[in-house]
Write an enzyme that holds these catalytic residues in place. Structure first.
Site, PDB file in Angstrom:
ATOM      1  CG  HIS A 163       4.837   3.759 -11.130  1.00  0.00           C
ATOM      2  ND1 HIS A 163       4.838   2.842 -12.148  1.00  0.00           N
ATOM      3  CD2 HIS A 163       6.109   3.816 -10.669  1.00  0.00           C
ATOM      4  CE1 HIS A 163       6.056   2.370 -12.311  1.00  0.00           C
ATOM      5  NE2 HIS A 163       6.859   2.943 -11.412  1.00  0.00           N
TER       6      HIS A 163
ATOM      7  CE1 TYR B 209      -1.338  -1.533 -16.268  1.00  0.00           C
ATOM      8  CE2 TYR B 209      -2.234  -3.736 -16.603  1.00  0.00           C
ATOM      9  CZ  TYR B 209      -1.763  -2.746 -15.766  1.00  0.00           C
ATOM     10  OH  TYR B 209      -1.707  -2.982 -14.401  1.00  0.00           O
TER      11      TYR B 209
ATOM     12  CE  LYS C  37      -7.669  -2.284  -8.654  1.00  0.00           C
ATOM     13  NZ  LYS C  37      -6.902  -1.237  -8.003  1.00  0.00           N
TER      14      LYS C  37
HETATM   15  P1  FAS Z   1      -1.594 -16.716  -1.023  1.00  0.00           P
HETATM   16  O1  FAS Z   1      -1.981 -17.803  -1.975  1.00  0.00           O
HETATM   17  O2  FAS Z   1      -0.524 -15.760  -1.405  1.00  0.00           O
HETATM   18  O3  FAS Z   1      -1.133 -17.347   0.375  1.00  0.00           O
HETATM   19  C1  FAS Z   1      -1.812 -18.463   0.929  1.00  0.00           C
HETATM   20  C2  FAS Z   1      -0.808 -19.219   1.791  1.00  0.00           C
HETATM   21  O4  FAS Z   1      -1.507 -20.297   2.425  1.00  0.00           O
HETATM   22  C3  FAS Z   1       0.312 -19.829   0.960  1.00  0.00           C
HETATM   23  O5  FAS Z   1       1.564 -19.488   1.528  1.00  0.00           O
HETATM   24  C4  FAS Z   1       0.032 -21.336   1.029  1.00  0.00           C
HETATM   25  O6  FAS Z   1       1.240 -22.098   1.054  1.00  0.00           O
HETATM   26  C5  FAS Z   1      -0.706 -21.452   2.356  1.00  0.00           C
HETATM   27  N1  FAS Z   1      -1.570 -22.630   2.415  1.00  0.00           N
HETATM   28  C6  FAS Z   1      -2.335 -23.144   1.429  1.00  0.00           C
HETATM   29  N2  FAS Z   1      -2.995 -24.237   1.880  1.00  0.00           N
HETATM   30  C7  FAS Z   1      -2.642 -24.402   3.182  1.00  0.00           C
HETATM   31  C8  FAS Z   1      -2.980 -25.351   4.182  1.00  0.00           C
HETATM   32  N3  FAS Z   1      -3.832 -26.349   3.931  1.00  0.00           N
HETATM   33  N4  FAS Z   1      -2.419 -25.237   5.415  1.00  0.00           N
HETATM   34  C9  FAS Z   1      -1.568 -24.201   5.676  1.00  0.00           C
HETATM   35  N5  FAS Z   1      -1.195 -23.266   4.768  1.00  0.00           N
HETATM   36  C10 FAS Z   1      -1.729 -23.380   3.529  1.00  0.00           C
HETATM   37  N6  FAS Z   1      -1.893 -10.371  -7.940  1.00  0.00           N
HETATM   38  C11 FAS Z   1      -1.609  -9.152  -8.437  1.00  0.00           C
HETATM   39  O7  FAS Z   1      -2.112  -8.154  -7.915  1.00  0.00           O
HETATM   40  N7  FAS Z   1      -0.758  -9.021  -9.509  1.00  0.00           N
HETATM   41  C12 FAS Z   1      -0.174 -10.116 -10.103  1.00  0.00           C
HETATM   42  O8  FAS Z   1       0.572  -9.999 -11.066  1.00  0.00           O
HETATM   43  C13 FAS Z   1      -0.442 -11.394  -9.611  1.00  0.00           C
HETATM   44  N8  FAS Z   1       0.144 -12.507 -10.165  1.00  0.00           N
HETATM   45  C14 FAS Z   1      -0.168 -13.738  -9.662  1.00  0.00           C
HETATM   46  C15 FAS Z   1       0.413 -14.914 -10.198  1.00  0.00           C
HETATM   47  C16 FAS Z   1       0.078 -16.180  -9.697  1.00  0.00           C
HETATM   48  C17 FAS Z   1       0.707 -17.435 -10.297  1.00  0.00           C
HETATM   49  C18 FAS Z   1      -0.837 -16.298  -8.633  1.00  0.00           C
HETATM   50  C19 FAS Z   1      -1.233 -17.660  -8.094  1.00  0.00           C
HETATM   51  C20 FAS Z   1      -1.402 -15.147  -8.081  1.00  0.00           C
HETATM   52  C21 FAS Z   1      -1.066 -13.870  -8.591  1.00  0.00           C
HETATM   53  N9  FAS Z   1      -1.597 -12.698  -8.043  1.00  0.00           N
HETATM   54  C22 FAS Z   1      -1.320 -11.472  -8.521  1.00  0.00           C
HETATM   55  C23 FAS Z   1      -2.497 -12.758  -6.943  1.00  0.00           C
HETATM   56  C24 FAS Z   1      -1.687 -12.932  -5.707  1.00  0.00           C
HETATM   57  O9  FAS Z   1      -0.785 -11.868  -5.571  1.00  0.00           O
HETATM   58  C25 FAS Z   1      -2.669 -13.060  -4.577  1.00  0.00           C
HETATM   59  O10 FAS Z   1      -3.684 -12.085  -4.671  1.00  0.00           O
HETATM   60  C26 FAS Z   1      -2.031 -12.973  -3.216  1.00  0.00           C
HETATM   61  O11 FAS Z   1      -0.989 -13.897  -3.144  1.00  0.00           O
HETATM   62  C27 FAS Z   1      -3.124 -13.230  -2.196  1.00  0.00           C
HETATM   63  O12 FAS Z   1      -2.546 -13.443  -0.976  1.00  0.00           O
HETATM   64  P2  FAS Z   1      -3.156 -14.524   0.034  1.00  0.00           P
HETATM   65  O13 FAS Z   1      -4.611 -14.345   0.083  1.00  0.00           O
HETATM   66  O14 FAS Z   1      -2.329 -14.396   1.249  1.00  0.00           O
HETATM   67  O15 FAS Z   1      -2.932 -15.943  -0.663  1.00  0.00           O
HETATM   68  C1  PHB Z   2       3.451  -7.062 -11.841  1.00  0.00           C
HETATM   69  O1  PHB Z   2       4.344  -6.184 -11.766  1.00  0.00           O
HETATM   70  O2  PHB Z   2       3.666  -8.262 -11.567  1.00  0.00           O
HETATM   71  C2  PHB Z   2       2.074  -6.653 -12.287  1.00  0.00           C
HETATM   72  C3  PHB Z   2       1.775  -5.305 -12.425  1.00  0.00           C
HETATM   73  C4  PHB Z   2       0.503  -4.928 -12.822  1.00  0.00           C
HETATM   74  C5  PHB Z   2      -0.445  -5.906 -13.089  1.00  0.00           C
HETATM   75  C6  PHB Z   2      -0.143  -7.260 -12.941  1.00  0.00           C
HETATM   76  C7  PHB Z   2       1.128  -7.633 -12.542  1.00  0.00           C
HETATM   77  O3  PHB Z   2      -1.697  -5.541 -13.491  1.00  0.00           O
END
Ligand code: FAS
Ligand code: PHB
Length: 390
Positions: free
Chosen positions: A72, A201, A297
């Site tokens: 994009h 947005y 981010k």
């Molecule tokens: P993660 O949380 O992805 O991964 C951590 C891992 O550790 C998980 O698999 C968990 O099961 C494991 N874990 C936890 N406790 C443990 C333990 N005690 N022992 C062993 N394993 C354990 N970011 C965006 O950029 N755009 C979005 O739209 C967006 N939407 C999101 C929506 C939600 C509901 C959430 C929660 C986050 C969202 N995020 C979004 C942010 C998300 O993408 C995170 O930044 C990303 O998953 C970060 O990756 P990790 O740091 O690997 O953490």
């Molecule tokens: C998504 O595609 O899930 C998405 C894209 C942009 C954002 C947040 C979420 O800022």
């Protein structure tokens, strides 16, 4: 069991770190609390910064991303019922973002790790970190009810906001900073073509909306909702009607609706824990920081930490130098805070804050008008959105 780097968590941070280290000849074991299917079932991020794409390529996991990822060169802001395009590429000397779901990134990394024969222990329960303030850290866990011990040189805590790693840091050794927003995001995933080929947005007086996608046939939409809203209160029809109401006329007319594959509400918060290193324990990803997803981010910051931490550990094992691991926290946090600022700014600009009153909404509209009429202002948004340099 023994390894060089024990990684807690098989999300994007843990898997990407594991892949980069394995390709550098550094042995890792990942301990993941959930099953692989459960991890893949979480619908999260969708937009990758150019730096994240380059890191995934360095990890040798970009083959599908290059084919299925959607580059994009622009992003759209909609306010007052009118849509304005921010030309990211023109404002950043050609940089773009790539739309490719976090689920797919995670799948590619899982498959590469399995193909390399690197060890991931799924459904590892009761993970407990010990001795990371000494030279020989140990991780205890249960697998199938049987107690296991993993000896290692370093522990990378990549276990997310609710993980065990940050909780294992001694009381008082950690400083946290937090802002909780008075609203959440109601997200919907559906196999319908996107309303627009680029993201939109929306700042609407009834609340924020976002039009995103996962592919030319799969769309991802979000609506600002009350912090205590319940997803059961939102039928698909109610979601589509409200989304259509918040969009500009052209996008509203182009909106294709269909049954939700997934519908969920995510709370919004800004959070940072400092520092990111405690002896031989390093924190990377959501375990150390959370951003409201408005700036896209979250996933990219996890990749940012992994960029610095993988470089530091490769330098340590390759050159015997601890300069990188000593500098990791400071270097990673410098970029984290810039992304925290941008995510807070985008959230403040685009969401409805009733407590800010009509004056607050007019200030938002004035800033949006400035953004779409000033090249300097638009360039600032663009360089942050595509990702600041590592
Ligand atoms: P993660 O949380 O992805 O991964 C951590 C891992 O550790 C998980 O698999 C968990 O099961 C494991 N874990 C936890 N406790 C443990 C333990 N005690 N022992 C062993 N394993 C354990 N970011 C965006 O950029 N755009 C979005 O739209 C967006 N939407 C999101 C929506 C939600 C509901 C959430 C929660 C986050 C969202 N995020 C979004 C942010 C998300 O993408 C995170 O930044 C990303 O998953 C970060 O990756 P990790 O740091 O690997 O953490
Ligand atoms: C998504 O595609 O899930 C998405 C894209 C942009 C954002 C947040 C979420 O800022």
């Amino acid at each position: 069991m023994r390894t060089q780097v024990a990684i807690i968590g098989a999300g994007p941070a843990g898997l990407l770190l594991g892949q980069l280290l394995q390709r550098a000849g550094i042995e890792t074991v990942i301990l993941e609390r959930r099953s692989a299917d459960y991890v893949l079932g979480r619908i999260r991020a969708g937009v990758l910064e150019q730096g994240t794409v380059e890191l995934i390529a360095r990890a040798g996991c970009d083959a599908r991303l290059r084919v299925e990822g959607l580059p994009h060169a622009g992003v759209n802001l909609c306010f007052g019922g009118r849509r304005h395009r921010i030309d990211l590429a023109a404002l950043t000397a050609g940089k773009e973002v790539v739309v490719y779901g976090q689920t797919e990134v995670t799948r590619d990394l899982m498959e590469a790790r399995a193909a390399a024969g690197a060890r991931t222990v799924y459904e590892a329960a009761g993970v407990h970190l010990e001795g990371f303030d000494r030279a020989r850290p140990v991780v205890h866990f249960l697998k199938g009810g049987i107690a296991q011990t993993l000896e290692c040189d370093f522990i990378a805590g990549c276990d997310g906001f609710y993980g065990v790693s940050r909780q294992s840091v001694p009381e008082g050794a950690l400083e946290t900073f937090e802002r909780v927003y008075p609203f959440g995001w109601l997200g919907l995933l559906a196999d319908v073509p996107p309303a627009n080929e680029e993201l939109i947005y929306v700042n609407h007086e009834d609340g924020f909306a976002l039009c995103s996608m996962r592919s030319p046939t799969r769309s991802r939409y979000y609506l600002q909702c009350a912090a205590d809203e319940k997803v059961e209160n939102w039928s698909d029809q109610r979601f589509w009607d409200e989304l259509r109401r918040r969009l500009d006329p052209e996008a509203a007319a182009a909106l294709v609706t269909g049954p939700a594959l997934e519908k969920s509400i995510a709370p919004l918060r800004s959070f940072v824990a400092e520092p990111l290193r405690f002896g031989r324990l390093f924190l990377a990803g959501d375990v150390a920081h959370i951003v409201p997803p408005t700036g896209a981010k979250g996933l990219n910051l996890a990749a940012s930490d992994v960029h610095y931490l993988s470089e530091a550990l490769i330098e340590y094992y390759g050159e015997g130098s601890s300069a990188g691991i000593d500098a990791y926290s400071t270097r990673a946090l410098a970029r984290v805070w810039k992304a925290e600022r941008f995510s807070w700014w985008m959230t403040s600009l685009l969401h409805h804050f009733p407590e800010n009153g009509r004056f607050g909404h007019r200030i938002q509209l004035a800033e949006l008008e400035y953004l779409v009429s000033s090249r300097a202002a638009a360039a600032s948004l663009a360089e942050n959105y595509v990702g600041l340099p590592f």
